[in-house]
Design a protein around this motif. Structure first.
Motif, PDB file in Angstrom:
ATOM      1  N   HIS A 152       1.995  21.020 -16.641  1.00  0.00           N
ATOM      2  CA  HIS A 152       2.840  20.874 -15.456  1.00  0.00           C
ATOM      3  C   HIS A 152       2.113  20.181 -14.315  1.00  0.00           C
ATOM      4  N   CYS A 201       6.321  15.981 -14.486  1.00  0.00           N
ATOM      5  CA  CYS A 201       5.213  16.697 -15.131  1.00  0.00           C
ATOM      6  C   CYS A 201       4.801  15.903 -16.376  1.00  0.00           C
ATOM      7  N   CYS A 239      11.387  18.159 -15.873  1.00  0.00           N
ATOM      8  CA  CYS A 239      10.645  19.057 -16.771  1.00  0.00           C
ATOM      9  C   CYS A 239      11.405  20.378 -16.873  1.00  0.00           C
ATOM     10  N   CYS A 244      10.325  23.122 -16.232  1.00  0.00           N
ATOM     11  CA  CYS A 244       9.901  23.986 -15.120  1.00  0.00           C
ATOM     12  C   CYS A 244      10.694  23.706 -13.858  1.00  0.00           C
TER      13      CYS A 244
END
Ligand SMILES: [Zn+2]
Length: 332
Positions: A167, A184, A177, A179
């Motif tokens: 990340h 990332c 991403c 996340c």
């Protein structure tokens, strides 16, 4: 390690539940693999896990199992053994007391850690980072995970979240991403990133053998297939692998700037499948973007324990946490 006794390691994966019984030197004595079938719910999965642990414990000479370690794919509370979120596993894994449930079911202390930290514990204790005071380990698969070794120990950080090397942002405004961020390294250099880029180029009409190699079925394109085409000189396939390796190399360079590791370990199924072109782009990029660290002293090594790093690391972690591990084991 000179410890006597045996421990069980468990790797809770999206597809398989891998278990291994290791001896005092970290050698696998006995192993078993069963389908995770997470869609049946966590209770069923933990039941299979407990059964597997009991079977391996019964195979330990003298029945002398000390502890159990479990690597899980996500966020957890390491102190209590409770999972917080395992986003890639079907079923509900929020606030599941995996450690206490296994202890109740098997009679053994069960200590949890993130699965890629388990990989790092394994590679540091017995694999490519063995003996390193400082190391950075990347595992490239469907995601990109990692782990850091500092002062001769795996560094867990706040909440055990240190080492999320996938990340690191290498392309602001890049692809989204899982996340939540954009750019990332994970979606740019992981398996789906390589495949997605290859498919996009086929659809755009670039001259490439990829579509043909996949039998006209773009869903059949894999990192291994891209690597095969690249090895045959397919320019598009080469470009796709070099692009992914380049982004991974940028993340490696950032990690090198942060921790100045003696060794960078790259493992995971996709890193292996993607082959030498991907690796070379990664290493050349990392080296050419490292100016403040003595890059010539840093070794780049493929992971040495293969698919066993996770279960071995988990077992060593269980041993360490239960107090059986020796101080000189260097684990933890
Ligand atoms: Zn991310």
């Amino acid at each position: 390690m000179t410890e006597q006794g045996y421990d069980v390691g468990v790797d809770l994966g999206g597809t398989n539940l891998k278990l291994a019984l290791i001896d005092g030197a970290g050698r696998i004595i006995e192993r078993s693999t069963v389908p995770t079938l997470a869609q049946e719910g966590h209770e069923a999965v933990l039941g299979r896990m407990a059964e597997g642990i009991r079977q391996l414990a019964a195979a330990a000479p003298g029945g002398a199992v000390g502890a159990v370690g479990v690597g899980v794919p996500g966020v957890l509370d390491m102190a209590t053994g409770v999972t917080r979120d395992l986003p890639n596993l079907p079923g509900k894994w929020v606030d599941v007391p995996v450690g206490p449930i296994l202890r109740e079911a098997t009679g053994y202390e069960a200590h949890l850690l993130n699965d890629v930290r388990a990989f790092t514990v394994g590679e540091h204790a017995l694999g490519a980072a063995k003996g390193a005071e400082t190391a950075a380990c990347f595992a490239v698969g469907t995601g990109i995970g990692g782990g850091l070794v500092t002062h001769g120990k795996v560094h867990f950080g706040l909440g055990g979240a240190a080492g999320e090397l996938g990340h690191q942002i290498v392309l602001p405004e890049g692809p989204r991403c899982t996340c939540g961020n954009r750019g990332c390294v994970e979606p740019l250099a992981n398996g789906p990133g390589i495949v997605g880029e290859a498919v996009r180029r086929v659809l755009q009409g670039f001259t490439t053998e990829l579509g043909h190699l996949a039998g006209g079925n773009l869903a059949a394109i894999t990192p291994a297939l891209v690597a095969q085409a690249a090895a045959d000189g397919d320019e598009v396939a080469i470009e796709v692998l070099e692009r992914a390796g380049y982004f991974l190399g940028l993340a490696v360079a950032s990690t090198i700037a942060s921790v100045a590791p003696e060794v960078v370990v790259i493992g995971g199924g996709v890193a292996q499948e993607a082959g030498p072109i991907y690796w070379r782009a990664m290493e050349e990029t990392a080296r050419s973007h490292s100016h403040v660290t003595d890059i010539d002293r840093i070794a780049f090594k493929p992971a040495a324990l293969g698919y066993d790093a996770g279960v071995i690391g988990a077992a060593l972690w269980g041993r360490e946490r239960s107090g059986i591990g020796s101080r000189e084991s260097g684990v933890g």
